[in-house]
Design an enzyme around this catalytic site. Structure first.
Site, PDB file in Angstrom:
ATOM      1  N   ARG A   1      50.712  22.955  65.188  1.00 26.60           N
ATOM      2  CA  ARG A   1      52.161  23.097  64.999  1.00 26.60           C
ATOM      3  C   ARG A   1      52.600  24.513  65.327  1.00 26.60           C
ATOM      4  O   ARG A   1      53.662  24.728  65.938  1.00 26.60           O
ATOM      5  CB  ARG A   1      52.530  22.737  63.562  1.00 26.60           C
ATOM      6  CG  ARG A   1      52.355  21.264  63.236  1.00 26.60           C
ATOM      7  CD  ARG A   1      52.351  21.006  61.741  1.00 26.60           C
ATOM      8  NE  ARG A   1      53.597  21.405  61.092  1.00 26.60           N
ATOM      9  CZ  ARG A   1      53.768  21.456  59.767  1.00 26.60           C
ATOM     10  NH1 ARG A   1      52.761  21.128  58.960  1.00 26.60           N
ATOM     11  NH2 ARG A   1      54.927  21.818  59.252  1.00 26.60           N
TER      12      ARG A   1
ATOM     13  N   CYS B   1      55.732  28.684  55.954  1.00 27.86           N
ATOM     14  CA  CYS B   1      55.056  27.418  56.252  1.00 27.86           C
ATOM     15  C   CYS B   1      56.100  26.449  56.771  1.00 27.86           C
ATOM     16  O   CYS B   1      57.021  26.861  57.484  1.00 27.86           O
ATOM     17  CB  CYS B   1      54.325  26.875  55.017  1.00 27.86           C
ATOM     18  SG  CYS B   1      55.414  26.517  53.615  1.00 27.86           S
TER      19      CYS B   1
END
Length: 353
Positions: free
Chosen positions: A220, A310
């Site tokens: 990601r 995050c």
């Protein structure tokens, strides 16, 4: 060399207080992390439910695409006398409807009052993964100056593996408290404008810039794998550094002799696995792998601020906790994290390294 000697001195201090390696003391000497054995000892000395000096909280949280729900699983099984805190409810509203944002002081105080928590209560927080969402709740308590707070390493499954008892049903909160609205430590919480301003300078050339650690999976971060939120671009902020949160964790398995006799949250099948924090040395090794020795020394010596991020501010708290266990003082967290950043069309998104 400095980094390793720093950790050795931290471990020596921890041993003087009779705690495990990673249970660095903080504030008024409540450890950031407790083992199941330590919690059992605390519960044996604080067994009166009319008292509020020890409160155990279940802060279990699951990804939006998961069928599991923390509040429903709490009714199935929880630690004795535990109470449930919903991190998405004890939160501030956000224009993008982002979950579990740092709550206003009054919202936090009201939640503590409902849960029977006073300003002097030692709050011990756990989750059903082992170590996943409990650090986010701990980060919230510490950001509001409630230093008498800890997480349970290994969470519910670690407690079960230790032979701990459990209950089911609703929480029995016999005593409400009066918790005054606290003051937020704003240095611990970064916003979008601060992140954008920092991303416009190269931290290797600007000593006042902070390092950003991204706790998402590497795919990601690189923009190769999709985000779990539909329509959200993957990638990363300029100059961010990848350090997936599981680098600070280890996986354990509840012995089958125990697992076969206990209620598993969510009806899990197969080996009953869970996560625990790595040793302080393991956390340091992971940090050095991501930052390199020189930048790690800067952070440990307090010469450079570091900020964790995050997907939504949840697993960034695991990195925050690991850094605090290493004694890092100048550490903050980007509350909106990648969701808040990538949802804005003006944000610069980097693909690749």
């Amino acid at each position: 060399m400095f980094a390793r000697s720093f950790v050795r001195s931290t471990l020596s201090a921890s041993r003087r207080f009779g705690l495990r390696n990673y249970a660095t003391m903080f504030g008024d000497h409540c450890p950031l992390v407790l083992t199941p054995a330590q919690l059992q000892t605390l519960k044996e000395t604080h067994h009166d439910p009319e008292q509020t000096d020890l409160v155990v909280l279940d802060a279990s949280w699951h990804m939006p695409n998961s069928p599991r729900k923390g509040a429903a699983e709490f009714l199935q099984v929880h630690l004795p006398s535990a109470r449930f805190i919903d991190l998405d409810e004890v939160a501030a509203p956000h224009p993008f409807s982002l979950p579990h944002m740092m709550p206003p002081p009054q919202t936090f105080a009201d939640a503590c009052s409902r849960l029977g928590i006073s300003s002097s209560t030692h709050v011990v927080i756990y989750d059903s993964h082992g170590v996943f969402s409990s650090p986010r709740a701990l980060y919230m308590f510490r950001a509001f100056g409630h230093h008498r707070s800890s997480i349970l390493d290994g969470g519910l499954p670690g407690w079960l593996a230790h032979g701990g008892d459990t209950e089911d049903g609703e929480a029995n909160i016999m005593v409400r408290s009066r918790y005054n609205p606290p003051t937020l430590n704003s240095a611990m919480v970064k916003d979008y404008d601060q992140i954008v301003a920092n991303s416009q300078v190269d931290p290797t050339k600007e000593p006042n810039a902070f390092y950003i650690l991204d706790a998402r999976a590497k795919g990601r971060f690189l923009g190769k794998d999709p985000e779990p939120r539909p329509g959200l671009s993957s990638g990363h902020m300029p100059y961010a550094i990848s350090l997936p949160f599981n680098a600070f964790l280890e996986t354990y398995t509840v012995p089958e002799s125990v697992a076969s006799k206990v209620v598993r949250p969510g009806g899990q099948e197969g080996p009953y696995t869970y996560t625990r924090l790595r040793s302080t040395q393991g956390i340091l090794d992971a940090l050095e792998d991501a930052l390199g020795p020189e930048r790690t020394q800067e952070v440990l010596q307090g010469k450079r601020q570091i900020v964790t991020s995050c997907g939504s501010g949840m697993t960034a708290s695991i990195l925050w906790l690991g850094l605090k266990l290493l004694g890092v003082e100048r550490v903050g967290l980007y509350d909106e994290s990648w969701m808040g950043y990538a949802m804005r069309p003006e944000s610069k998104i980097v693909k690749g390294e």
